[in-house]
Write a protein that holds these residues in place. Sequence first.
Motif, PDB file in Angstrom:
ATOM      1  N   VAL A  28       0.840  -1.203   0.000  1.00 28.03           N
ATOM      2  CA  VAL A  28       0.000   0.000   0.000  1.00 28.03           C
ATOM      3  C   VAL A  28       0.878   1.257   0.000  1.00 28.03           C
ATOM      4  O   VAL A  28       0.631   2.203  -0.757  1.00 28.03           O
ATOM      5  CB  VAL A  28      -0.970  -0.012   1.219  1.00 28.03           C
ATOM      6  N   GLN A  32       1.233   4.059  -3.034  1.00 34.87           N
ATOM      7  CA  GLN A  32       0.935   5.461  -2.744  1.00 34.87           C
ATOM      8  C   GLN A  32       2.108   6.375  -3.118  1.00 34.87           C
ATOM      9  O   GLN A  32       1.911   7.474  -3.640  1.00 34.87           O
ATOM     10  CB  GLN A  32       0.604   5.616  -1.252  1.00 34.87           C
ATOM     11  N   GLU A 160      -8.178  -3.488   4.726  1.00 33.81           N
ATOM     12  CA  GLU A 160      -7.787  -2.397   3.813  1.00 33.81           C
ATOM     13  C   GLU A 160      -7.700  -1.073   4.576  1.00 33.81           C
ATOM     14  O   GLU A 160      -6.770  -0.296   4.396  1.00 33.81           O
ATOM     15  CB  GLU A 160      -8.787  -2.271   2.645  1.00 33.81           C
ATOM     16  N   GLU A 161      -8.693  -0.847   5.425  1.00 37.05           N
ATOM     17  CA  GLU A 161      -8.688   0.370   6.243  1.00 37.05           C
ATOM     18  C   GLU A 161      -7.482   0.352   7.197  1.00 37.05           C
ATOM     19  O   GLU A 161      -6.800   1.356   7.375  1.00 37.05           O
ATOM     20  CB  GLU A 161      -9.998   0.481   7.030  1.00 37.05           C
ATOM     21  N   TYR A 163      -4.627  -1.166   6.709  1.00 37.51           N
ATOM     22  CA  TYR A 163      -3.390  -0.926   5.937  1.00 37.51           C
ATOM     23  C   TYR A 163      -3.190   0.566   5.686  1.00 37.51           C
ATOM     24  O   TYR A 163      -2.075   1.075   5.802  1.00 37.51           O
ATOM     25  CB  TYR A 163      -3.433  -1.660   4.586  1.00 37.51           C
ATOM     26  N   HIS A 164      -4.279   1.259   5.338  1.00 39.15           N
ATOM     27  CA  HIS A 164      -4.153   2.697   5.073  1.00 39.15           C
ATOM     28  C   HIS A 164      -3.866   3.470   6.365  1.00 39.15           C
ATOM     29  O   HIS A 164      -3.095   4.427   6.350  1.00 39.15           O
ATOM     30  CB  HIS A 164      -5.398   3.214   4.340  1.00 39.15           C
ATOM     31  N   ASN A 165      -4.455   3.037   7.468  1.00 39.18           N
ATOM     32  CA  ASN A 165      -4.137   3.664   8.756  1.00 39.18           C
ATOM     33  C   ASN A 165      -2.668   3.426   9.109  1.00 39.18           C
ATOM     34  O   ASN A 165      -1.992   4.317   9.632  1.00 39.18           O
ATOM     35  CB  ASN A 165      -5.037   3.119   9.865  1.00 39.18           C
ATOM     36  N   MET A 167      -0.244   3.068   7.016  1.00 43.29           N
ATOM     37  CA  MET A 167       0.540   3.973   6.167  1.00 43.29           C
ATOM     38  C   MET A 167       0.547   5.382   6.757  1.00 43.29           C
ATOM     39  O   MET A 167       1.601   6.029   6.834  1.00 43.29           O
ATOM     40  CB  MET A 167      -0.039   4.010   4.750  1.00 43.29           C
ATOM     41  N   ARG A 168      -0.608   5.846   7.215  1.00 37.32           N
ATOM     42  CA  ARG A 168      -0.660   7.183   7.821  1.00 37.32           C
ATOM     43  C   ARG A 168       0.171   7.231   9.109  1.00 37.32           C
ATOM     44  O   ARG A 168       0.818   8.242   9.405  1.00 37.32           O
ATOM     45  CB  ARG A 168      -2.110   7.593   8.074  1.00 37.32           C
TER      46      ARG A 168
END
Length: 194
Positions: A28, A32, A160-161, A163-165, A167-168
């Motif tokens: 991810v 990005q 998925e959520e 993974y994005h968290n 990354m943040r």
Amino acid sequence: MYIIAGLGNPTAQYEGTRHNVGFDVIDVIAKQYNISVDVRKSRAFIGKGMIEGQKVILVKPQTYMNLSGESIRGLVDYYKIDPENELVVIYDDVSLDVGQLRIRKKGSAGGHNGIKNIIAHLGTQIFPRIKVGVGEKPKKYDLADYVLGHFSKGEKEQMEEGYHNAMRAVELMLTGRIDEAMNEYNRKVTPKET
């Protein structure tokens, strides 16, 4: 320079399993930030790029989970990285709900063999890490079978959520805001109604 290492097992048979969420988070981040993680070095696939103004090396060790420390130690030595401040390890945790994060500055292996091996090879348990919850093992399940199993459709969306968290959280950690990342993501996430 920072090393961001996601733990998992190589080969297609392990793709998408609970044990490979570290690889999934790296994918991810790589997508990005347009970083190709395809160079072989120190028994890992690595990719170099920039995130939040910091030079980073994204890492997917290819040693199999239980020997992750061999690969990480080689990269830490080669790039002269200070593990206590410039290494972030991302991995699965069966004690957290699906997609839930727990960010720590240091800690024991907590029964995770990949982390146990990294601690053994680095000689310290002081390095930042992001645990990504994969849900508790059902009773009577073998732990190895569970973590090598796949997510349900509903769980995939929650992951998925997560993974994005993650990354943040990495973005915050790279700018010296690990406490902010911990405050933001170490709280219990209430599952959305399906």
